[in-house]
Design an enzyme around this catalytic site. Structure first.
Site, PDB file in Angstrom:
ATOM      1  N   HIS A  85     -10.140   1.242   0.115  1.00  0.00           N
ATOM      2  CA  HIS A  85      -9.774   2.531   0.743  1.00  0.00           C
ATOM      3  C   HIS A  85     -10.679   3.415   0.516  1.00  0.00           C
ATOM      4  O   HIS A  85     -11.067   4.787   1.800  1.00  0.00           O
ATOM      5  CB  HIS A  85      -8.692   2.918  -0.054  1.00  0.00           C
ATOM      6  CG  HIS A  85      -7.265   2.966   0.322  1.00  0.00           C
ATOM      7  ND1 HIS A  85      -6.884   3.461   1.241  1.00  0.00           N
ATOM      8  CD2 HIS A  85      -6.151   2.123  -0.388  1.00  0.00           C
ATOM      9  CE1 HIS A  85      -5.637   2.477   1.199  1.00  0.00           C
ATOM     10  NE2 HIS A  85      -5.325   1.546  -0.136  1.00  0.00           N
ATOM     11  N   HIS A 111      -8.662  -3.663  -3.598  1.00  0.00           N
ATOM     12  CA  HIS A 111      -7.813  -3.038  -2.828  1.00  0.00           C
ATOM     13  C   HIS A 111      -8.303  -1.138  -2.163  1.00  0.00           C
ATOM     14  O   HIS A 111      -8.329  -0.532  -1.817  1.00  0.00           O
ATOM     15  CB  HIS A 111      -6.769  -3.150  -2.975  1.00  0.00           C
ATOM     16  CG  HIS A 111      -5.800  -2.620  -2.286  1.00  0.00           C
ATOM     17  ND1 HIS A 111      -4.294  -3.001  -1.383  1.00  0.00           N
ATOM     18  CD2 HIS A 111      -4.961  -1.026  -2.138  1.00  0.00           C
ATOM     19  CE1 HIS A 111      -3.731  -2.155  -1.027  1.00  0.00           C
ATOM     20  NE2 HIS A 111      -4.165  -1.265  -1.340  1.00  0.00           N
ATOM     21  N   GLU A 112      -7.913  -0.770  -4.110  1.00  0.00           N
ATOM     22  CA  GLU A 112      -8.897   0.127  -3.330  1.00  0.00           C
ATOM     23  C   GLU A 112     -10.551   0.513  -3.332  1.00  0.00           C
ATOM     24  O   GLU A 112     -10.371   1.913  -2.691  1.00  0.00           O
ATOM     25  CB  GLU A 112      -8.367   0.992  -5.503  1.00  0.00           C
ATOM     26  CG  GLU A 112      -7.177   0.811  -5.512  1.00  0.00           C
ATOM     27  CD  GLU A 112      -6.348   1.315  -4.663  1.00  0.00           C
ATOM     28  OE1 GLU A 112      -6.837   2.502  -4.084  1.00  0.00           O
ATOM     29  OE2 GLU A 112      -5.115   0.804  -4.636  1.00  0.00           O
ATOM     30  N   CYS A 137       0.552  -1.046  -0.257  1.00  0.00           N
ATOM     31  CA  CYS A 137       0.089   0.064   0.103  1.00  0.00           C
ATOM     32  C   CYS A 137       0.866   1.364  -0.230  1.00  0.00           C
ATOM     33  O   CYS A 137       1.789   1.122   0.351  1.00  0.00           O
ATOM     34  CB  CYS A 137      -0.995   0.007   1.298  1.00  0.00           C
ATOM     35  SG  CYS A 137      -2.401   1.230   1.293  1.00  0.00           S
TER      36      CYS A 137
END
Length: 488
Positions: free
Chosen positions: A457, A453-454, A411
Protein backbone atom coordinates in the site's frame (compact mmCIF):
# COMPACT_ATOMS: atom_id res chain seq x y z
CA UNK A 1 -19.47 26.89 45.08
CA UNK A 2 -18.34 26.19 41.51
CA UNK A 3 -18.90 22.58 40.49
CA UNK A 4 -15.93 20.60 39.22
CA UNK A 5 -16.08 19.26 35.67
CA UNK A 6 -17.08 15.74 36.69
CA UNK A 7 -19.80 16.82 39.15
CA UNK A 8 -21.24 19.15 36.51
CA UNK A 9 -21.31 16.40 33.90
CA UNK A 10 -22.74 13.81 36.33
CA UNK A 11 -25.59 16.15 37.23
CA UNK A 12 -26.28 16.72 33.57
CA UNK A 13 -26.49 13.01 32.76
CA UNK A 14 -28.60 12.27 35.85
CA UNK A 15 -31.07 14.83 34.51
CA UNK A 16 -30.84 13.44 30.98
CA UNK A 17 -31.72 9.94 32.18
CA UNK A 18 -34.40 11.31 34.52
CA UNK A 19 -33.01 9.66 37.67
CA UNK A 20 -33.44 10.76 41.26
CA UNK A 21 -30.41 10.69 43.56
CA UNK A 22 -31.77 7.60 45.26
CA UNK A 23 -32.21 5.70 41.99
CA UNK A 24 -28.83 6.87 40.69
CA UNK A 25 -27.09 5.64 43.85
CA UNK A 26 -28.87 2.28 43.71
CA UNK A 27 -28.01 1.68 40.06
CA UNK A 28 -24.38 2.64 40.59
CA UNK A 29 -24.10 0.43 43.67
CA UNK A 30 -22.90 3.28 45.93
CA UNK A 31 -24.43 4.83 49.02
CA UNK A 32 -26.74 7.79 48.57
CA UNK A 33 -24.61 10.10 50.79
CA UNK A 34 -21.50 9.38 48.70
CA UNK A 35 -23.32 9.99 45.41
CA UNK A 36 -24.86 13.19 46.78
CA UNK A 37 -21.42 14.47 47.79
CA UNK A 38 -19.98 13.67 44.36
CA UNK A 39 -22.91 15.48 42.72
CA UNK A 40 -22.39 18.53 44.94
CA UNK A 41 -18.62 18.55 44.36
CA UNK A 42 -17.72 18.07 48.03
CA UNK A 43 -16.41 14.52 47.45
CA UNK A 44 -13.89 13.54 44.79
CA UNK A 45 -15.02 10.63 42.60
CA UNK A 46 -12.85 7.56 42.27
CA UNK A 47 -11.79 6.24 38.87
CA UNK A 48 -13.96 3.15 39.47
CA UNK A 49 -16.97 5.35 40.25
CA UNK A 50 -16.39 7.43 37.10
CA UNK A 51 -16.18 4.34 34.89
CA UNK A 52 -19.29 2.82 36.46
CA UNK A 53 -21.20 6.09 35.98
CA UNK A 54 -20.05 6.30 32.34
CA UNK A 55 -21.24 2.74 31.69
CA UNK A 56 -24.52 2.95 33.57
CA UNK A 57 -25.54 6.36 32.22
CA UNK A 58 -24.17 5.50 28.75
CA UNK A 59 -22.80 8.99 28.27
CA UNK A 60 -20.92 8.36 25.05
CA UNK A 61 -17.55 9.13 26.67
CA UNK A 62 -18.64 12.46 28.18
CA UNK A 63 -18.23 11.37 31.81
CA UNK A 64 -14.92 9.69 31.07
CA UNK A 65 -13.63 12.91 29.49
CA UNK A 66 -14.92 15.02 32.39
CA UNK A 67 -13.14 12.76 34.90
CA UNK A 68 -9.90 13.05 32.91
CA UNK A 69 -10.26 16.84 32.93
CA UNK A 70 -11.03 16.89 36.65
CA UNK A 71 -7.99 14.78 37.53
CA UNK A 72 -5.72 16.79 35.25
CA UNK A 73 -4.98 13.83 32.98
CA UNK A 74 -5.20 16.03 29.89
CA UNK A 75 -5.26 19.75 29.03
CA UNK A 76 -8.47 21.40 30.20
CA UNK A 77 -10.70 22.31 27.22
CA UNK A 78 -13.36 24.98 27.25
CA UNK A 79 -16.37 23.51 29.00
CA UNK A 80 -19.97 24.19 28.10
CA UNK A 81 -22.16 25.84 30.72
CA UNK A 82 -24.20 23.60 33.04
CA UNK A 83 -27.88 22.94 32.46
CA UNK A 84 -29.63 26.23 32.02
CA UNK A 85 -29.81 28.32 35.21
CA UNK A 86 -29.76 31.76 33.55
CA UNK A 87 -30.65 33.23 30.14
CA UNK A 88 -28.07 32.76 27.41
CA UNK A 89 -27.09 35.16 24.68
CA UNK A 90 -28.01 34.36 21.09
CA UNK A 91 -28.08 36.34 17.89
CA UNK A 92 -31.62 37.41 17.14
CA UNK A 93 -33.23 35.39 19.91
CA UNK A 94 -34.44 31.84 19.37
CA UNK A 95 -35.07 28.45 20.91
CA UNK A 96 -31.87 26.73 22.05
CA UNK A 97 -31.36 23.01 22.78
CA UNK A 98 -29.12 22.65 25.83
CA UNK A 99 -29.08 18.84 25.48
CA UNK A 100 -30.53 16.62 22.77
CA UNK A 101 -30.54 12.95 23.82
CA UNK A 102 -31.93 10.11 21.69
CA UNK A 103 -32.22 6.46 22.74
CA UNK A 104 -33.20 3.87 20.12
CA UNK A 105 -33.87 0.28 21.19
CA UNK A 106 -34.73 -2.81 19.13
CA UNK A 107 -36.33 -6.02 20.37
CA UNK A 108 -36.02 -8.06 17.19
CA UNK A 109 -39.20 -6.79 15.52
CA UNK A 110 -39.90 -3.29 16.84
CA UNK A 111 -37.81 -0.10 17.20
CA UNK A 112 -38.64 2.27 20.04
CA UNK A 113 -37.25 5.81 20.07
CA UNK A 114 -37.15 7.87 23.27
CA UNK A 115 -36.13 11.46 22.65
CA UNK A 116 -35.37 13.94 25.46
CA UNK A 117 -34.51 17.60 24.95
CA UNK A 118 -33.65 20.32 27.41
CA UNK A 119 -34.98 23.47 25.75
CA UNK A 120 -34.10 27.08 26.54
CA UNK A 121 -36.26 29.98 25.37
CA UNK A 122 -33.69 32.58 24.31
CA UNK A 123 -36.28 34.62 22.42
CA UNK A 124 -38.40 37.52 23.61
CA UNK A 125 -41.74 35.70 23.21
CA UNK A 126 -43.33 32.72 25.02
CA UNK A 127 -43.23 29.38 23.20
CA UNK A 128 -46.35 27.24 23.27
CA UNK A 129 -45.52 24.41 20.86
CA UNK A 130 -42.56 22.48 19.42
CA UNK A 131 -42.27 20.79 16.01
CA UNK A 132 -40.89 17.24 15.72
CA UNK A 133 -40.27 14.99 12.70
CA UNK A 134 -40.67 11.24 12.28
CA UNK A 135 -39.04 9.99 9.08
CA UNK A 136 -38.32 6.38 8.05
CA UNK A 137 -36.63 4.72 5.07
CA UNK A 138 -36.36 0.93 4.95
CA UNK A 139 -34.12 0.87 1.88
CA UNK A 140 -32.05 4.09 1.82
CA UNK A 141 -29.98 2.86 -1.11
CA UNK A 142 -33.03 1.95 -3.22
CA UNK A 143 -35.56 4.81 -3.25
CA UNK A 144 -37.91 3.08 -5.74
CA UNK A 145 -38.07 0.05 -3.47
CA UNK A 146 -38.76 2.24 -0.43
CA UNK A 147 -41.45 4.22 -2.23
CA UNK A 148 -43.21 1.01 -3.30
CA UNK A 149 -43.10 -0.31 0.28
CA UNK A 150 -44.65 2.79 1.85
CA UNK A 151 -47.28 3.12 -0.85
CA UNK A 152 -48.46 -0.43 -0.10
CA UNK A 153 -47.79 -0.33 3.67
CA UNK A 154 -47.75 3.31 4.87
CA UNK A 155 -46.49 4.32 8.29
CA UNK A 156 -49.59 4.84 10.46
CA UNK A 157 -50.33 6.76 13.63
CA UNK A 158 -51.43 3.52 15.30
CA UNK A 159 -48.04 1.97 14.62
CA UNK A 160 -46.19 5.04 15.90
CA UNK A 161 -48.23 5.23 19.14
CA UNK A 162 -46.75 8.64 19.96
CA UNK A 163 -46.66 9.91 23.56
CA UNK A 164 -45.06 13.11 24.87
CA UNK A 165 -44.32 14.64 28.28
CA UNK A 166 -43.19 17.92 29.77
CA UNK A 167 -40.88 18.38 32.79
CA UNK A 168 -38.62 16.14 34.84
CA UNK A 169 -39.64 12.50 35.19
CA UNK A 170 -42.47 12.93 32.65
CA UNK A 171 -44.28 15.25 35.02
CA UNK A 172 -46.95 16.43 32.57
CA UNK A 173 -48.38 14.62 29.52
CA UNK A 174 -48.41 16.83 26.42
CA UNK A 175 -51.10 17.17 23.77
CA UNK A 176 -50.02 16.86 20.13
CA UNK A 177 -51.49 17.47 16.69
CA UNK A 178 -50.39 16.37 13.17
CA UNK A 179 -48.75 18.97 10.94
CA UNK A 180 -47.84 16.79 7.93
CA UNK A 181 -48.97 13.20 7.36
CA UNK A 182 -47.17 11.30 4.59
CA UNK A 183 -46.65 7.58 3.92
CA UNK A 184 -43.08 7.58 5.32
CA UNK A 185 -42.90 10.99 6.96
CA UNK A 186 -44.78 12.72 9.77
CA UNK A 187 -44.45 16.16 11.34
CA UNK A 188 -46.11 16.78 14.68
CA UNK A 189 -46.71 19.83 16.86
CA UNK A 190 -46.09 19.01 20.51
CA UNK A 191 -48.28 21.40 22.48
CA UNK A 192 -47.08 22.80 25.78
CA UNK A 193 -50.50 22.02 27.16
CA UNK A 194 -52.52 19.12 28.50
CA UNK A 195 -56.30 18.74 28.74
CA UNK A 196 -56.94 22.47 28.58
CA UNK A 197 -54.06 23.42 30.93
CA UNK A 198 -51.26 25.49 29.39
CA UNK A 199 -47.61 25.73 30.49
CA UNK A 200 -45.80 27.88 27.89
CA UNK A 201 -42.04 28.31 28.00
CA UNK A 202 -41.40 31.99 28.77
CA UNK A 203 -38.28 33.98 27.75
CA UNK A 204 -35.26 32.91 29.79
CA UNK A 205 -36.93 29.73 31.05
CA UNK A 206 -35.80 26.16 30.38
CA UNK A 207 -37.59 22.81 30.49
CA UNK A 208 -37.27 19.14 29.57
CA UNK A 209 -39.58 17.67 26.98
CA UNK A 210 -39.68 13.96 26.14
CA UNK A 211 -41.47 11.97 23.48
CA UNK A 212 -41.53 8.33 22.51
CA UNK A 213 -42.79 6.36 19.52
CA UNK A 214 -42.46 2.92 17.92
CA UNK A 215 -41.84 1.71 14.35
CA UNK A 216 -41.70 -1.90 13.17
CA UNK A 217 -38.58 -3.16 11.40
CA UNK A 218 -40.73 -3.55 8.26
CA UNK A 219 -40.60 0.25 8.07
CA UNK A 220 -37.32 1.12 9.83
CA UNK A 221 -34.00 0.62 8.01
CA UNK A 222 -30.55 0.05 9.53
CA UNK A 223 -29.85 3.73 10.15
CA UNK A 224 -30.75 6.60 12.47
CA UNK A 225 -29.99 10.26 11.79
CA UNK A 226 -29.86 13.33 14.00
CA UNK A 227 -30.10 16.68 12.20
CA UNK A 228 -29.08 19.85 14.05
CA UNK A 229 -31.81 22.38 13.26
CA UNK A 230 -31.47 24.59 16.35
CA UNK A 231 -28.41 25.86 18.26
CA UNK A 232 -27.39 22.84 20.38
CA UNK A 233 -24.85 22.52 23.17
CA UNK A 234 -24.70 18.74 23.54
CA UNK A 235 -26.05 15.96 21.35
CA UNK A 236 -26.02 12.33 22.48
CA UNK A 237 -27.28 9.09 20.95
CA UNK A 238 -27.68 5.59 22.35
CA UNK A 239 -28.48 2.43 20.36
CA UNK A 240 -29.61 -0.68 22.26
CA UNK A 241 -29.72 -3.99 20.36
CA UNK A 242 -29.97 -7.70 21.22
CA UNK A 243 -26.37 -8.91 21.45
CA UNK A 244 -27.18 -12.23 19.74
CA UNK A 245 -27.78 -10.27 16.52
CA UNK A 246 -24.04 -9.42 16.61
CA UNK A 247 -24.56 -5.77 15.70
CA UNK A 248 -21.81 -3.66 14.12
CA UNK A 249 -22.30 0.13 14.31
CA UNK A 250 -20.54 3.01 12.60
CA UNK A 251 -21.22 6.73 12.24
CA UNK A 252 -21.06 9.34 9.48
CA UNK A 253 -21.14 13.13 9.79
CA UNK A 254 -22.39 15.28 6.93
CA UNK A 255 -23.34 18.91 6.37
CA UNK A 256 -24.92 20.92 3.60
CA UNK A 257 -21.51 21.62 2.08
CA UNK A 258 -19.34 18.61 2.99
CA UNK A 259 -19.14 14.95 2.04
CA UNK A 260 -19.81 12.24 4.61
CA UNK A 261 -16.94 11.68 7.04
CA UNK A 262 -16.56 9.31 10.00
CA UNK A 263 -17.44 10.63 13.44
CA UNK A 264 -14.53 12.56 14.95
CA UNK A 265 -14.82 10.60 18.20
CA UNK A 266 -15.38 6.86 18.67
CA UNK A 267 -18.70 5.24 19.52
CA UNK A 268 -18.62 3.58 22.96
CA UNK A 269 -19.73 -0.05 23.12
CA UNK A 270 -20.65 -2.39 25.95
CA UNK A 271 -22.44 -5.74 26.20
CA UNK A 272 -24.45 -6.67 29.28
CA UNK A 273 -27.32 -9.05 30.02
CA UNK A 274 -27.90 -9.94 26.39
CA UNK A 275 -27.89 -6.36 25.12
CA UNK A 276 -25.28 -4.54 23.02
CA UNK A 277 -25.37 -0.81 23.77
CA UNK A 278 -23.63 1.81 21.64
CA UNK A 279 -23.40 5.41 22.87
CA UNK A 280 -21.90 8.57 21.43
CA UNK A 281 -22.00 12.30 22.13
CA UNK A 282 -20.62 15.54 20.74
CA UNK A 283 -20.47 19.10 22.03
CA UNK A 284 -21.59 22.21 20.16
CA UNK A 285 -22.51 20.55 16.87
CA UNK A 286 -22.72 23.06 14.00
CA UNK A 287 -26.10 24.08 12.66
CA UNK A 288 -27.34 21.94 9.77
CA UNK A 289 -24.91 19.14 10.59
CA UNK A 290 -26.28 15.62 10.24
CA UNK A 291 -25.03 12.72 12.33
CA UNK A 292 -26.00 9.36 10.91
CA UNK A 293 -25.49 6.02 12.66
CA UNK A 294 -25.72 2.87 10.57
CA UNK A 295 -25.58 -0.75 11.60
CA UNK A 296 -25.46 -4.29 10.38
CA UNK A 297 -26.76 -7.40 12.20
CA UNK A 298 -24.17 -10.07 11.43
CA UNK A 299 -26.07 -12.67 13.42
CA UNK A 300 -29.35 -12.16 11.57
CA UNK A 301 -30.53 -15.21 9.67
CA UNK A 302 -31.96 -13.25 6.74
CA UNK A 303 -28.96 -11.50 5.24
CA UNK A 304 -30.63 -10.44 1.98
CA UNK A 305 -30.52 -6.75 2.88
CA UNK A 306 -27.01 -6.82 4.32
CA UNK A 307 -24.99 -3.65 3.77
CA UNK A 308 -22.20 -4.35 1.23
CA UNK A 309 -18.83 -4.68 3.03
CA UNK A 310 -17.26 -2.01 0.81
CA UNK A 311 -19.97 0.45 1.85
CA UNK A 312 -19.39 -0.41 5.50
CA UNK A 313 -15.67 0.30 5.12
CA UNK A 314 -16.31 3.52 3.23
CA UNK A 315 -18.60 4.59 6.07
CA UNK A 316 -15.78 3.91 8.52
CA UNK A 317 -13.49 6.28 6.63
CA UNK A 318 -11.53 3.77 4.55
CA UNK A 319 -10.51 5.05 1.10
CA UNK A 320 -11.96 2.79 -1.60
CA UNK A 321 -10.47 1.42 -4.81
CA UNK A 322 -10.45 3.99 -7.59
CA UNK A 323 -9.12 6.77 -5.37
CA UNK A 324 -5.82 8.00 -6.83
CA UNK A 325 -4.04 7.97 -3.45
CA UNK A 326 -4.04 4.15 -3.43
CA UNK A 327 -1.79 4.18 -6.50
CA UNK A 328 0.65 6.82 -5.25
CA UNK A 329 3.93 6.15 -3.47
CA UNK A 330 3.59 7.45 0.09
CA UNK A 331 6.01 10.17 1.20
CA UNK A 332 8.56 8.94 3.79
CA UNK A 333 8.87 10.58 7.20
CA UNK A 334 12.02 12.50 8.08
CA UNK A 335 12.53 11.14 11.57
CA UNK A 336 12.96 12.34 14.23
CA UNK A 337 12.36 15.80 12.72
CA UNK A 338 8.77 14.87 11.81
CA UNK A 339 8.07 12.85 14.95
CA UNK A 340 5.05 14.98 15.90
CA UNK A 341 3.45 14.50 12.49
CA UNK A 342 4.26 10.79 12.60
CA UNK A 343 2.57 10.37 15.99
CA UNK A 344 -0.50 12.23 14.75
CA UNK A 345 -0.86 9.93 11.74
CA UNK A 346 -0.37 6.84 13.90
CA UNK A 347 -3.13 8.07 16.22
CA UNK A 348 -5.44 8.40 13.20
CA UNK A 349 -4.53 4.86 12.14
CA UNK A 350 -5.27 3.48 15.60
CA UNK A 351 -8.66 5.23 15.60
CA UNK A 352 -9.52 3.79 12.17
CA UNK A 353 -8.37 0.33 13.26
CA UNK A 354 -10.70 0.43 16.26
CA UNK A 355 -13.65 1.44 14.10
CA UNK A 356 -12.95 -1.33 11.59
CA UNK A 357 -12.40 -3.97 14.29
CA UNK A 358 -15.84 -3.26 15.73
CA UNK A 359 -17.44 -3.84 12.33
CA UNK A 360 -15.69 -7.08 11.33
CA UNK A 361 -14.00 -10.11 12.90
CA UNK A 362 -10.42 -10.62 11.69
CA UNK A 363 -9.27 -14.16 12.42
CA UNK A 364 -6.13 -13.70 10.33
CA UNK A 365 -5.14 -10.35 11.79
CA UNK A 366 -5.50 -7.05 10.00
CA UNK A 367 -3.53 -4.07 8.77
CA UNK A 368 -4.12 -0.52 7.62
CA UNK A 369 -1.83 1.90 5.82
CA UNK A 370 -1.97 5.70 5.95
CA UNK A 371 -3.09 6.08 2.29
CA UNK A 372 -6.17 4.01 3.16
CA UNK A 373 -7.37 6.82 5.42
CA UNK A 374 -6.43 9.50 2.89
CA UNK A 375 -2.97 10.37 4.26
CA UNK A 376 -0.12 9.93 1.78
CA UNK A 377 2.62 9.22 4.33
CA UNK A 378 4.71 6.08 4.72
CA UNK A 379 3.40 4.44 7.87
CA UNK A 380 1.21 1.38 8.49
CA UNK A 381 -0.18 -0.58 11.42
CA UNK A 382 -0.48 -4.36 11.55
CA UNK A 383 -2.45 -6.28 14.17
CA UNK A 384 -1.49 -9.93 14.44
CA UNK A 385 -4.05 -12.64 15.29
CA UNK A 386 -2.46 -12.77 18.75
CA UNK A 387 -3.35 -9.11 19.35
CA UNK A 388 0.12 -7.58 18.95
CA UNK A 389 0.40 -4.25 17.11
CA UNK A 390 3.29 -3.55 14.75
CA UNK A 391 4.00 0.04 13.67
CA UNK A 392 6.12 0.48 10.55
CA UNK A 393 7.57 3.81 9.41
CA UNK A 394 9.13 4.01 5.94
CA UNK A 395 9.14 0.21 5.48
CA UNK A 396 10.59 -1.63 2.47
CA UNK A 397 11.23 -5.31 1.89
CA UNK A 398 14.97 -5.90 1.47
CA UNK A 399 15.08 -9.71 1.40
CA UNK A 400 12.70 -12.65 0.94
CA UNK A 401 13.11 -16.35 1.67
CA UNK A 402 11.59 -19.51 3.12
CA UNK A 403 9.73 -20.47 -0.01
CA UNK A 404 6.29 -19.28 -1.05
CA UNK A 405 2.64 -20.11 -0.51
CA UNK A 406 -0.65 -18.88 -1.98
CA UNK A 407 -3.61 -17.91 0.19
CA UNK A 408 -6.64 -15.63 0.08
CA UNK A 409 -6.31 -12.01 1.15
CA UNK A 410 -8.85 -9.27 1.66
CA UNK A 411 -8.35 -5.51 1.49
CA UNK A 412 -10.31 -2.88 3.39
CA UNK A 413 -10.28 -0.74 0.24
CA UNK A 414 -12.32 -3.29 -1.77
CA UNK A 415 -13.75 -5.51 0.92
CA UNK A 416 -16.42 -7.15 -1.25
CA UNK A 417 -13.70 -9.39 -2.77
CA UNK A 418 -11.11 -11.94 -1.74
CA UNK A 419 -8.11 -12.81 -3.90
CA UNK A 420 -5.60 -15.68 -3.86
CA UNK A 421 -2.13 -14.14 -3.61
CA UNK A 422 1.32 -15.79 -3.67
CA UNK A 423 3.64 -14.42 -0.97
CA UNK A 424 7.07 -15.38 0.42
CA UNK A 425 6.98 -17.19 3.75
CA UNK A 426 9.72 -14.97 5.17
CA UNK A 427 10.51 -11.31 4.57
CA UNK A 428 13.18 -8.95 5.92
CA UNK A 429 11.80 -5.44 6.30
CA UNK A 430 13.89 -2.32 6.77
CA UNK A 431 12.00 0.35 8.70
CA UNK A 432 12.55 3.40 10.91
CA UNK A 433 11.51 4.05 14.49
CA UNK A 434 10.18 7.34 15.82
CA UNK A 435 13.68 8.41 16.90
CA UNK A 436 15.05 7.97 13.39
CA UNK A 437 16.89 4.69 14.00
CA UNK A 438 16.86 2.13 11.19
CA UNK A 439 15.97 -1.51 11.91
CA UNK A 440 15.63 -4.71 9.92
CA UNK A 441 12.94 -7.06 11.24
CA UNK A 442 12.18 -10.57 10.00
CA UNK A 443 8.53 -11.55 9.65
CA UNK A 444 7.30 -15.03 8.85
CA UNK A 445 4.21 -16.81 7.52
CA UNK A 446 0.92 -15.06 8.37
CA UNK A 447 2.60 -11.98 9.84
CA UNK A 448 4.85 -11.77 6.78
CA UNK A 449 1.76 -11.79 4.56
CA UNK A 450 0.07 -9.05 6.61
CA UNK A 451 3.20 -6.87 6.59
CA UNK A 452 3.85 -7.39 2.87
CA UNK A 453 0.25 -6.36 2.09
CA UNK A 454 0.68 -3.07 3.97
CA UNK A 455 4.13 -2.35 2.54
CA UNK A 456 2.52 -2.72 -0.90
CA UNK A 457 0.00 0.00 0.00
CA UNK A 458 2.82 2.42 0.83
CA UNK A 459 4.36 1.80 -2.58
CA UNK A 460 1.14 2.29 -4.57
CA UNK A 461 0.41 -1.41 -5.05
CA UNK A 462 -2.60 -3.63 -4.30
CA UNK A 463 -2.77 -7.39 -3.85
CA UNK A 464 -4.48 -7.54 -7.25
CA UNK A 465 -1.08 -6.74 -8.76
CA UNK A 466 0.41 -9.97 -7.34
CA UNK A 467 -2.31 -12.44 -8.36
CA UNK A 468 -1.30 -15.01 -10.99
CA UNK A 469 -2.36 -14.32 -14.60
CA UNK A 470 -5.83 -15.68 -15.33
CA UNK A 471 -6.80 -15.86 -11.62
CA UNK A 472 -9.66 -13.54 -10.62
CA UNK A 473 -10.84 -12.50 -7.16
CA UNK A 474 -13.99 -14.08 -5.77
CA UNK A 475 -16.88 -12.39 -3.95
CA UNK A 476 -16.85 -12.37 -0.18
CA UNK A 477 -20.04 -14.47 -0.27
CA UNK A 478 -18.11 -17.25 -2.08
CA UNK A 479 -15.20 -17.06 0.32
CA UNK A 480 -15.48 -19.53 3.20
CA UNK A 481 -12.56 -18.46 5.38
CA UNK A 482 -13.94 -15.37 7.12
CA UNK A 483 -12.96 -15.26 10.78
CA UNK A 484 -10.50 -18.18 10.59
CA UNK A 485 -6.72 -18.17 10.63
CA UNK A 486 -4.46 -18.92 7.70
CA UNK A 487 -3.27 -22.54 7.55
CA UNK A 488 0.37 -23.62 7.13
Amino acid sequence: MTLNAFAQELRRWRDVRGLSRVVLARRLGYSRPYVSKVLSGTENPSAEFAERAEAMLQAGGALRAAFAEFTGARPVPLRRKPLMTEPIETTGGQLVVDHDDASLSYDGTMYRLTQRRHLVNASSEPISRYLIRISVDRYPGAPEKSNALYQDYPLTWDEIDLHAWYGDHRAEPMDWSPHHDRDAFKEVWLQLSSGGRHFPLYPGQACWIEYEYTVTDVHWGHWFQRAVRLPTRLLSVRLDFPSDLQPAVWGLQTSMTAEALPFRTPISHQVSEGRAVYSWSTENPPLHARYRLEWDFRGQADDSERTPPSRVMAGLGIVQEGDAILREVARPFDLPAEAEDARRVVAELHSATERVAQAHTFGKGMGIAAPQIGIGRAVALVRTPEGDTITLFNPRIVEIGGGEDEQYEGCLSFFDLRGKVPRPLSIHVEHTDIDGNTHITVFERGTARLVAHEVDHLHGQLYLDHMRPGIEPISVEQYKGTGSAWTY
